[in-house]
Motif scaffolding. Structure first.
Motif, short mmCIF file in Angstrom:
data_model
loop_
_atom_site.label_atom_id
_atom_site.label_comp_id
_atom_site.label_asym_id
_atom_site.label_seq_id
_atom_site.Cartn_x
_atom_site.Cartn_y
_atom_site.Cartn_z
N UNK A 141 49.38 42.47 23.98
CA UNK A 141 48.68 41.22 23.65
C UNK A 141 48.80 40.23 24.80
N UNK A 142 49.97 40.18 25.44
CA UNK A 142 50.16 39.28 26.58
C UNK A 142 49.25 39.68 27.74
N UNK A 143 49.10 40.99 27.94
CA UNK A 143 48.22 41.47 29.00
C UNK A 143 46.78 41.08 28.70
N UNK A 144 46.35 41.30 27.48
CA UNK A 144 44.97 40.94 27.12
C UNK A 144 44.74 39.43 27.28
N UNK A 145 45.75 38.64 26.88
CA UNK A 145 45.61 37.19 27.01
C UNK A 145 45.48 36.80 28.48
N UNK A 146 46.28 37.45 29.32
CA UNK A 146 46.22 37.15 30.75
C UNK A 146 44.90 37.55 31.37
N UNK A 147 44.33 38.64 30.89
CA UNK A 147 43.04 39.07 31.41
C UNK A 147 41.93 38.11 30.99
N UNK A 148 42.09 37.50 29.81
CA UNK A 148 41.10 36.54 29.35
C UNK A 148 41.29 35.16 30.00
N UNK A 149 42.54 34.78 30.25
CA UNK A 149 42.76 33.45 30.83
C UNK A 149 42.69 33.45 32.36
N UNK A 150 42.48 34.63 32.93
CA UNK A 150 42.29 34.73 34.38
C UNK A 150 43.57 34.88 35.19
N UNK A 151 44.73 34.94 34.52
CA UNK A 151 45.99 35.04 35.26
C UNK A 151 46.35 36.48 35.59
N UNK A 152 45.71 37.46 34.93
CA UNK A 152 45.97 38.87 35.18
C UNK A 152 44.64 39.55 35.49
N UNK A 153 44.64 40.38 36.51
CA UNK A 153 43.44 41.11 36.91
C UNK A 153 42.95 41.96 35.74
N UNK A 154 41.72 41.73 35.27
CA UNK A 154 41.20 42.51 34.14
C UNK A 154 41.01 43.98 34.44
N UNK A 155 41.05 44.35 35.71
CA UNK A 155 40.92 45.75 36.08
C UNK A 155 42.22 46.53 35.97
N UNK A 156 43.32 45.85 35.60
CA UNK A 156 44.62 46.50 35.50
C UNK A 156 44.99 46.69 34.02
N UNK A 157 44.97 47.93 33.52
CA UNK A 157 45.31 48.18 32.11
C UNK A 157 46.81 48.00 31.85
N UNK A 158 47.15 47.85 30.58
CA UNK A 158 48.54 47.58 30.19
C UNK A 158 49.48 48.68 30.67
N UNK A 159 49.07 49.95 30.55
CA UNK A 159 49.96 51.04 30.96
C UNK A 159 50.24 50.98 32.46
N UNK A 160 49.26 50.53 33.25
CA UNK A 160 49.46 50.40 34.69
C UNK A 160 50.41 49.25 35.00
N UNK A 161 50.23 48.15 34.30
CA UNK A 161 51.10 46.99 34.50
C UNK A 161 52.53 47.30 34.08
N UNK A 162 52.68 48.14 33.08
CA UNK A 162 54.02 48.57 32.67
C UNK A 162 54.71 49.29 33.83
N UNK A 163 54.00 50.21 34.47
CA UNK A 163 54.57 50.94 35.60
C UNK A 163 54.86 50.01 36.78
N UNK A 164 53.97 49.06 37.03
CA UNK A 164 54.16 48.11 38.11
C UNK A 164 55.41 47.27 37.87
N UNK A 165 55.58 46.82 36.65
CA UNK A 165 56.74 45.99 36.32
C UNK A 165 58.04 46.76 36.53
N UNK A 166 58.08 48.02 36.06
CA UNK A 166 59.30 48.80 36.23
C UNK A 166 59.55 49.15 37.69
N UNK A 167 58.49 49.35 38.46
CA UNK A 167 58.66 49.63 39.89
C UNK A 167 59.30 48.45 40.59
N UNK A 168 58.86 47.25 40.23
CA UNK A 168 59.44 46.04 40.83
C UNK A 168 60.90 45.87 40.40
N UNK A 169 61.18 46.16 39.15
CA UNK A 169 62.56 46.04 38.67
C UNK A 169 63.46 47.07 39.34
#
Length: 202
Positions: A141-169
């Motif tokens: 839901x946070x990802x969808x909200x970000x894609x709608x409010x312009x703070x998250x790239x709408x081309x990045x799906x939630x599963x991809x952002x999950x992997x990105x977050x863990x890679x950074x961690x």
């Protein structure tokens, strides 16, 4: 000692053993139970009164890990602010999990090794690594909200952002253990990089 006092003492002792195990196993997955008992301030016999064997202790750590992850998600307040702000708060909360996060990454690596070399050749395994997943309704839901409010790239799906977050961690954890940067600096760089990676097109 009254029953409530005895129960409280047992709960503290059990938690001390789990905390000590997380700290030691994060550094050495093969740490013996004797070292864990010493770190917890109890004897080996006392440890076995709470956990019959290593497998039972690892199962308890798995439950503790799930609990701390859930608490981190709650503290991150994923339903507040922009979607990007929510994900950055979640990243910070997970970063603060410290040794537990290190242990989780170690378990994931062990699972990867087991899948590559077979169960008979893999090293000692801990609990399930599935607890590292982020794909909860609140996260999505946070990802969808970000894609709608312009703070998250709408081309990045939630599963991809999950992997990105863990890679950074994972990168953050690696630099923290090296000791070349302070925890504050590591966290600052992690959040800045993650913010740039998930940002909507400007």
């Amino acid at each position: 000692m009254s029953d409530p006092q005895q129960s409280a003492t047992r709960a503290r002792t059990r938690q001390a053993i789990i905390d000590a195990a997380i700290g030691l196993l994060a550094q050495n997955r093969a740490a013996p139970l004797g070292e864990i008992a010493t770190a917890a301030g109890v004897g080996r016999t006392t440890l076995h009164r709470y956990f019959a064997d290593r497998a039972e202790l690892l199962a308890a750590i798995d439950v503790e890990g799930d609990l701390r992850l859930e608490q981190a998600i709650t503290r991150a307040r994923l339903d507040e602010g922009t979607g990007a702000e929510a994900l950055l708060r979640l990243c910070q909360e997970y970063f603060e999990l410290g040794d537990l996060l290190s242990l989780m990454f170690g378990e994931q690596q062990a699972t990867a090794d087991a899948s590559c070399f077979g169960p008979d050749e893999a090293g000692p395994a801990g609990g399930g690594s599935e607890s590292a997943g982020l794909s909860t309704p609140a996260f999505e839901a946070a990802v969808r909200r970000g894609q709608h409010d312009g703070s998250i790239d709408p081309g990045l799906p939630a599963y991809w952002l999950e992997s990105i977050l863990w890679a950074h961690l994972y990168t953050a954890w690696s630099f923290t253990t090296q000791g070349n940067l302070t925890r504050y600096e590591v966290l600052r760089l992690t959040l800045r990089t993650l913010d740039g990676a998930i940002a909507g097109r400007r």
